[in-house]
Enzyme design. Structure first.
Site, PDB file in Angstrom:
ATOM      1  NE  ARG A 141     -27.239  -1.908 -32.134  1.00  0.00           N
ATOM      2  CZ  ARG A 141     -26.094  -2.056 -32.359  1.00  0.00           C
ATOM      3  NH1 ARG A 141     -25.193  -2.368 -31.498  1.00  0.00           N
ATOM      4  NH2 ARG A 141     -25.516  -2.357 -33.557  1.00  0.00           N
ATOM      5  CB  CYS A 196     -17.789  -5.601 -31.060  1.00  0.00           C
ATOM      6  SG  CYS A 196     -19.384  -5.176 -32.098  1.00  0.00           S
ATOM      7  CG  HIS A 247     -22.032  -6.054 -27.820  1.00  0.00           C
ATOM      8  ND1 HIS A 247     -22.628  -4.773 -27.529  1.00  0.00           N
ATOM      9  CD2 HIS A 247     -21.314  -5.831 -28.983  1.00  0.00           C
ATOM     10  CE1 HIS A 247     -22.396  -4.077 -28.720  1.00  0.00           C
ATOM     11  NE2 HIS A 247     -21.832  -4.615 -29.596  1.00  0.00           N
ATOM     12  CB  SER A 295     -21.288   1.854 -27.131  1.00  0.00           C
ATOM     13  OG  SER A 295     -21.493   0.796 -26.909  1.00  0.00           O
ATOM     14  N   GLY A 296     -22.184   0.305 -29.944  1.00  0.00           N
ATOM     15  CA  GLY A 296     -21.646  -0.299 -31.169  1.00  0.00           C
ATOM     16  C   GLY A 296     -21.963   0.333 -32.398  1.00  0.00           C
ATOM     17  CE  LYS A 310     -20.567  -6.365 -40.533  1.00  0.00           C
ATOM     18  NZ  LYS A 310     -20.644  -5.303 -40.067  1.00  0.00           N
ATOM     19  CD  GLN A 345     -24.429  -7.369 -31.429  1.00  0.00           C
ATOM     20  OE1 GLN A 345     -24.539  -8.250 -31.949  1.00  0.00           O
ATOM     21  NE2 GLN A 345     -23.816  -6.203 -31.997  1.00  0.00           N
ATOM     22  CB  SER A 384     -13.152  15.949 -36.831  1.00  0.00           C
ATOM     23  OG  SER A 384     -14.255  15.633 -36.767  1.00  0.00           O
ATOM     24  CG  ASN A 423     -19.929  -2.421 -26.967  1.00  0.00           C
ATOM     25  OD1 ASN A 423     -20.140  -2.370 -25.949  1.00  0.00           O
ATOM     26  ND2 ASN A 423     -20.064  -1.606 -28.122  1.00  0.00           N
ATOM     27  CB  THR A 479     -12.950  12.865 -33.307  1.00  0.00           C
ATOM     28  OG1 THR A 479     -13.380  12.468 -34.678  1.00  0.00           O
ATOM     29  CG2 THR A 479     -12.121  13.952 -33.444  1.00  0.00           C
TER      30      THR A 479
END
Length: 339
Positions: free
Chosen positions: A237, A132, A244, A162-163, A216, A159, A42, A317, A13
Site C-alpha cells: 500500500r 482490482c 494501482h 482508495s482500494g 488472491k 496500491q 445510510s 483501481n 454510498t
C-alpha cells in the site's frame, strides 16, 4: 425500443458503489428502474441517477423484488448473506467482494480476457468481479499469454488507498494535512501511518507468510487465465489516492521481443501502450486516474533468463479495477444471455 433493465446497486454510498453509478450513467446502460441499497445508517440519503434524485434504501432480504441485475460492492459478509436472496428474487448478481471468486460454480470474469465464462452464471446466478490488482494485470498479460504461453509471473504491486475505501482516502488526506501542520498523524484504518510511507501488508497474513491480497492474485490469475501459471506476489500500500501500479516479470514458453510485445499490446482490448521512456512516457497513477484503460509501459527483456519480459502496469483501481469491470460484465450479460 431496446429493453430496459432494473438495476440495484448494493453499497451505493461507498467509493466503488458511487463509481458503479457513474459508470452506468457514462456508458448509457439501459436502466429502467434503479435502486440504491446500503446499510441502515445510510438509508434515507438522497443520491442521483442521471440528474434525478434516488433515495437510498436499507439493504434487506426483500430488497430485490423486480430487480434484473444487482451490482454488489458492500463487503464480503453482506454479499454472502444477500446475494442468494437477490438470486431467489430473480436477479443476477455481479459481486465485487472476494466471497464467490474461487467458488468453482461461479465465473470470475474480466471481459477482455474470459468473457465466455459469463455463460456459467446460470449455476448460482452469481458472477464474481476479480480483485482490482488482478484485473489490470491479466488485461495486460492476456495477449502475451496467447502468443507465447506464460509459465511464471512475479508481481509487486503499489496500491492506492482508495482500494481500502472512503475512510482510507480520508485518513491519507488527514495525515498529510496534519503532518504539514506539524501535528501528529492519527492511524485508524491502517496499522501504521500511510502518509509519506509504504506498507508491505494488504489484508491479513496467512500461514505461508503471504497476505490475503497476495494469494488472491495467485489464485485468481490462474482461474481467469484458465492455466496453471506459477504466480508469486508482493502487494504494497502506497500513499496514492487513486491508481494501482504493478511491476510484473513474466517467463514465457517462447521468446517475446520488446517490439513484438509492443505490437501485441498496442492492439489489445482495454490496453493503452505508454512506452517511450527516453521521452519520459510511461504509465503513472495520475494519468490512469479517471480512466477505464489499463496502461502498460517500461517493457524490456529480462536479461537474467532466456524468455523473460518486464512490464509496468497501471490502472484506476476503482474504475477498471472494480466498477467499470462490473458494468462491462453486465453489458455482455444483457447482450448475450438475458432475454
Amino acid at each position: 425500443m431496446s429493453k430496459l433493465w432494473n438495476v440495484a446497486v448494493v453499497g451505493a454510498t461507498g467509493a466503488v458503489g458511487a463509481q458503479m453509478i457513474e459508470c452506468l450513467e457514462e456508458r448509457n446502460f439501459p436502466v429502467g428502474k434503479v435502486r440504491y441499497l446500503a446499510s441502515a445508517r445510510s438509508a434515507g440519503e438522497i443520491l442521483e441517477f442521471k440528474g434525478k434524485p434516488v433515495v437510498v434504501e436499507e439493504l434487506t432480504h426483500d430488497s430485490f423484488e423486480g430487480i434484473d441485475i444487482a451490482l454488489f460492492s458492500a463487503g464480503g459478509e453482506r454479499s454472502r448473506e444477500f446475494c442468494p436472496s437477490a438470486v431467489q428474487a430473480g436477479a443476477v448478481c455481479i459481486d465485487n467482494s472476494s466471497v464467490w471468486r474461487m467458488d468453482p460454480e461461479v465465473p470470475l470474469v474480466v471481459p477482455e480476457v474470459n468473457p465466455h465464462t459469463i455463460a456459467q452464471y446460470t449455476t448460482k446466478g452469481i458472477i464474481a468481479n476479480p480483485n482490482c490488482s488482478t484485473i489490470q494485470m491479466v488485461v495486460a498479460l492476456k495477449p502475451l499469454h496467447d502468443y507465447a504461453t506464460i509459465k511464471r509471473i512475479v508481481v509487486s504491486t503499489y496500491q492506492a488507498v482508495s482500494g481500502t475505501g472512503k475512510k482510507a482516502i480520508e485518513e491519507l488526506h488527514d495525515q498529510i494535512r496534519a503532518m504539514l501542520q506539524g501535528k501528529p498523524a492519527e492511524c485508524t484504518v491502517y496499522p501504521h501511518r500511510i502518509a509519506f510511507n509504504c506498507l508491505p501488508q494488504i489484508d491479513s497474513f496467512k500461514e505461508n507468510g503471504y497476505t490475503g491480497e497476495e494469494m488472491k492474485m495467485v489464485n485468481e490469475t490462474r482461474k481467469i487465465m484458465e492455466a496453471e501459471i506459477g504466480v508469486t506476489a508482493t502487494t504494497v500500500r502506497v500513499p496514492v489516492f487513486y491508481g494501482h501500479s504493478e511491476s510484473v516479470n513474466i517467463e514465457t514458453g517462447r521468446k517475446i521481443t520488446v517490439d513484438r510485445a509492443r505490437e501485441l499490446l498496442k492492439s489489445a482490448p482495454g490496453v493503452e501502450l505508454a512506452d517511450d521512456p527516453a521521452n519520459g512516457v510511461y504509465p503513472m497513477p495520475i494519468d490512469a486516474a479517471g480512466q477505464d484503460l489499463t496502461f502498460v509501459g517500461r517493457i524490456r527483456e529480462d536479461e537474467s533468463i532466456e524468455n523473460g519480459l518486464n512490464l509496468w502496469i497501471v490502472a484506476d483501481n476503482i474504475r477498471k479495477g472494480a466498477a467499470t469491470n462490473a458494468v462491462q460484465i453486465a453489458e455482455i450479460l444483457i447482450e448475450n444471455y438475458l432475454k
